[in-house]
Design an enzyme around this catalytic site. Sequence first.
Site, mmCIF file in Angstrom:
data_model
loop_
_atom_site.group_PDB
_atom_site.id
_atom_site.type_symbol
_atom_site.label_atom_id
_atom_site.label_comp_id
_atom_site.label_asym_id
_atom_site.label_seq_id
_atom_site.Cartn_x
_atom_site.Cartn_y
_atom_site.Cartn_z
ATOM 1 N N THR A 155 -5.883 -31.299 -4.312
ATOM 2 C CA THR A 155 -6.055 -30.070 -3.534
ATOM 3 C C THR A 155 -6.481 -30.371 -2.092
ATOM 4 O O THR A 155 -7.294 -31.262 -1.850
ATOM 5 C CB THR A 155 -7.130 -29.192 -4.200
ATOM 6 O OG1 THR A 155 -6.795 -29.046 -5.568
ATOM 7 C CG2 THR A 155 -7.244 -27.829 -3.548
ATOM 8 N N GLY A 194 -13.600 -33.728 -7.810
ATOM 9 C CA GLY A 194 -14.887 -34.092 -8.398
ATOM 10 C C GLY A 194 -15.211 -35.542 -8.104
ATOM 11 O O GLY A 194 -14.309 -36.365 -7.933
ATOM 12 N N GLU A 434 -7.043 -27.198 -12.501
ATOM 13 C CA GLU A 434 -5.876 -27.583 -13.321
ATOM 14 C C GLU A 434 -4.796 -26.494 -13.309
ATOM 15 O O GLU A 434 -4.129 -26.237 -14.307
ATOM 16 C CB GLU A 434 -6.294 -27.893 -14.762
ATOM 17 C CG GLU A 434 -6.890 -29.267 -14.936
ATOM 18 C CD GLU A 434 -6.106 -30.326 -14.194
ATOM 19 O OE1 GLU A 434 -4.878 -30.368 -14.331
ATOM 20 O OE2 GLU A 434 -6.729 -31.105 -13.449
HETATM 21 C C1 LIG Z 1 -14.807 -26.626 -10.271
HETATM 22 C C2 LIG Z 1 -13.532 -27.077 -9.634
HETATM 23 C C3 LIG Z 1 -13.141 -28.394 -9.745
HETATM 24 C C4 LIG Z 1 -11.988 -28.846 -9.114
HETATM 25 N N1 LIG Z 1 -11.655 -30.164 -9.218
HETATM 26 C C5 LIG Z 1 -10.584 -30.635 -8.553
HETATM 27 C C6 LIG Z 1 -10.260 -32.030 -8.577
HETATM 28 O O1 LIG Z 1 -10.933 -32.828 -9.230
HETATM 29 N N2 LIG Z 1 -9.190 -32.457 -7.843
HETATM 30 C C7 LIG Z 1 -8.429 -31.599 -7.114
HETATM 31 O O2 LIG Z 1 -7.489 -32.064 -6.484
HETATM 32 N N3 LIG Z 1 -8.707 -30.274 -7.075
HETATM 33 C C8 LIG Z 1 -9.753 -29.772 -7.763
HETATM 34 N N4 LIG Z 1 -10.048 -28.430 -7.735
HETATM 35 C C9 LIG Z 1 -9.221 -27.532 -6.928
HETATM 36 C C10 LIG Z 1 -8.344 -26.597 -7.751
HETATM 37 O O3 LIG Z 1 -7.335 -27.339 -8.389
HETATM 38 C C11 LIG Z 1 -7.785 -25.524 -6.793
HETATM 39 O O4 LIG Z 1 -8.890 -24.749 -6.363
HETATM 40 C C12 LIG Z 1 -6.754 -24.659 -7.486
HETATM 41 O O5 LIG Z 1 -5.559 -25.363 -7.695
HETATM 42 C C13 LIG Z 1 -6.448 -23.385 -6.666
HETATM 43 O O6 LIG Z 1 -6.076 -23.708 -5.354
HETATM 44 P P1 LIG Z 1 -6.780 -22.999 -4.100
HETATM 45 O O7 LIG Z 1 -8.244 -23.148 -4.238
HETATM 46 O O8 LIG Z 1 -6.127 -23.508 -2.890
HETATM 47 O O9 LIG Z 1 -6.454 -21.450 -4.280
HETATM 48 P P2 LIG Z 1 -5.168 -20.700 -3.734
HETATM 49 O O10 LIG Z 1 -3.949 -21.426 -4.149
HETATM 50 O O11 LIG Z 1 -5.321 -20.404 -2.298
HETATM 51 O O12 LIG Z 1 -5.262 -19.346 -4.576
HETATM 52 C C14 LIG Z 1 -6.074 -18.240 -4.166
HETATM 53 C C15 LIG Z 1 -5.559 -16.969 -4.872
HETATM 54 O O13 LIG Z 1 -4.226 -16.711 -4.476
HETATM 55 C C16 LIG Z 1 -3.377 -16.559 -5.588
HETATM 56 N N5 LIG Z 1 -2.067 -17.165 -5.306
HETATM 57 C C17 LIG Z 1 -1.811 -18.329 -4.663
HETATM 58 N N6 LIG Z 1 -0.484 -18.571 -4.624
HETATM 59 C C18 LIG Z 1 0.114 -17.547 -5.259
HETATM 60 C C19 LIG Z 1 1.466 -17.238 -5.596
HETATM 61 N N7 LIG Z 1 2.487 -18.032 -5.263
HETATM 62 N N8 LIG Z 1 1.718 -16.102 -6.294
HETATM 63 C C20 LIG Z 1 0.707 -15.294 -6.662
HETATM 64 N N9 LIG Z 1 -0.589 -15.540 -6.395
HETATM 65 C C21 LIG Z 1 -0.888 -16.653 -5.701
HETATM 66 C C22 LIG Z 1 -4.063 -17.318 -6.734
HETATM 67 O O14 LIG Z 1 -3.713 -16.749 -7.982
HETATM 68 C C23 LIG Z 1 -5.534 -17.109 -6.398
HETATM 69 O O15 LIG Z 1 -5.977 -15.900 -6.978
HETATM 70 C C24 LIG Z 1 -11.187 -27.951 -8.370
HETATM 71 C C25 LIG Z 1 -11.570 -26.605 -8.270
HETATM 72 C C26 LIG Z 1 -12.720 -26.165 -8.898
HETATM 73 C C27 LIG Z 1 -13.115 -24.717 -8.767
#
Ligand SMILES: Cc1cc2nc3c(=O)[nH]c(=O)nc-3n(C[C@H](O)[C@H](O)[C@H](O)COP(=O)(O)OP(=O)(O)OC[C@H]3O[C@@H](n4cnc5c(N)ncnc54)[C@H](O)[C@@H]3O)c2cc1C
Length: 654
Positions: A155, A194, A434
Amino acid sequence: MADEGKDNSVNPELLAERKKATFDVSELTTLIDQSTDVTEERKEVEKFLYDDPNIPHPFSLLGVSSEEYHKKVLATAKYVEKKISNVDLPGQIPGGTPYLYSSYIRYIAAPSESPILTHTALFVPTVLTQSTEEQAANWIPLIDNGKIIGSYAQTELGHGSDIKQLETTATYDENTEEFILHSPTITSIKCWPGALGRTANFAVIMAQLYTKGKCYGLHMFMVQLRDLESHAHVSGVKIGELGPKMGFLGADNGFLRLTNVRIPRLNMLMKHAQVLKDGTYVKPQHERSSYGTMVYIRMGVISNASLELGQACTIAIRYSAIRRQGVLTDGGSEVKILDYQTQQYKLFPQVATAYAIYFTFQKMVKMYIETMNNLIAEKLNEMHVLSCAMKAMSSHLGATGAEICRQACGGLGYLHASRIPMICALIQASCTYEGDNTIMKLQTAKYLIKSVKMMENGENIGVTVQYLKKKKDKGPSTCMTEFVNMFDTTTANMILEVDKKLNNDLKSSENEAIAWQNNAVNLARCSHLHAQVFVIRSVHEFLLNTKLSVSLCQVLEKLFELLAIYWIQDNAGEILLYGKYSPKKLQEINSRIPDLLNVLRPNIVSLVDGFDFCDASLQSVIGSYDGRVYERFYDYLSNLPSNKLEVIIICICL
Ligand SMILES: Cc1cc2nc3c(=O)[nH]c(=O)nc-3n(C[C@H](O)[C@H](O)[C@H](O)COP(=O)(O)OP(=O)(O)OC[C@H]3O[C@@H](n4cnc5c(N)ncnc54)[C@H](O)[C@@H]3O)c2cc1C
């Protein structure tokens, strides 16, 4: 001791509850562990870990600073790893790391809050499955002896769900035979991985691969971030932590900015795609070669969601069996809150959800092993889609269920000492990591619509979507077959309707994506139903095909009937609209709820005992096996560090 007071001084209220059970709890526990040998082994591991005074009690961590928290949980995690690696425990993979799916992982000391969780659950499986033999031979010994602690960095600040847009680049330099890893913008900073904040010295980094001036899309690279001895940042690496968050307090999520960091060519994970010395790109044999790892990791999320929900249920049910509040008749004695019908309807369906998802997960493990042994592309794709739909549904139902458990415990449920707030925070996070749940559902929907096309063309469709052929309910024979039919026909008809509407929109829309957008809410709903069909079918088959005593089978049948009705209520709109069932039919089904609750009531404490969570794993003052809620709560208050001070300094200053 893991189960302090298990045999003596159990609250008589709980003893009486346990005596009422009509089935043998140990038989249920064996179903989860899958054999009595595993149960014994698990108990051995629990004793080995939890009877150790060097593992701090979680309450000793309440309110400490983030630095202190990290220091303590890291020390504990390392201590546990070392302790495990020194003995020959069952269910391990090399390096003393407990195997993700071993039935007792849930008991290992607070893994979800460990700074090395990402190392164990993401980094190690990725290195193991994506490296060539030569690469693995280089890294695995260093991982095994604890020299390398890794993170998995995908991410970025600007992009999480839409990973195709990730901006980090890995550009091959033929002259030095190195890749140059670079974060070109602020939005390309890796965000969330993480263990990145303070702990990891290596990371698998997802980056856009450039060689000979051409971009070949996302690939994985093994990048050193900190010195293995001094832990100093490697040149070009800017790294840090994210600050306070809802849960995962010790998980050490961080950020990373790379400025022209050079790594050897062989640090690209090359089991599938490769870059040769001269910069020639060799594409992977199978386009979806990393699906297997993704499925494996998502299945971990599914099993965690069900077991964490099981923990919340165990705490809430035991507490509700002790807690008394209100009277039903003037001068009558106070009522156990577990005897209120509303309390039962809050909690019993959550117990059912936890068991149903866990038994379905066990079936998925078998399907996964079979799929990986016979690597057929369509099967792998179907398994991948199933893991997406199940991940989204399990984490969603786990999160809503745990919140219901929290509210069911009133004020004490809001305290960390009950453990439920932390369970809520852990499952809620899994709705996002995930693969965000909405994205998982929309991916699933694509497969569902494609399956409709295939069916219409007379092609074979996957085993998980056979219900699409069942537009009409063939009529009930037993309660469960009636519910299976109801879910099958409703889901099939809804998908067919959405497909029809989508096709119309595709004809009139300027582009495909807009047509999909116009139907996205219903498509996501189809995915949720698709997962529910799979669970309802799986538990029905489970009851038919598993050798069970009559007494346990009867209780589980009632439990899963209640679950089906709970889900029917949740999907009543779709069932009326697409399933074409009458309101009268729904009314008749709803009227079965009170009887089911009554049948389950005497068994409910033993049903949660069946999970066999030891007290040290539950970490709850109100949910322990002995039910001594008020004594334990008073002890906890008396031992809180802040309550040990006679005079609170700040109060004198006022
Ligand atoms: C506790 C925790 C641990 C994590 N650990 C890791 C890790 O170890 N390694 C790593 O790489 N990442 C990690 N992450 C990141 C996590 O994988 C991302 O937060 C997740 O993939 C969502 O991406 P984003 O935060 O950019 O949200 P966004 O993609 O910006 O999403 C925000 C909102 O927009 C909506 N949305 C986005 N795109 C669309 C679409 N095309 N159609 C409809 N709705 C949409 C989503 O449903 C969501 O409600 C972690 C996150 C958390 C909270």
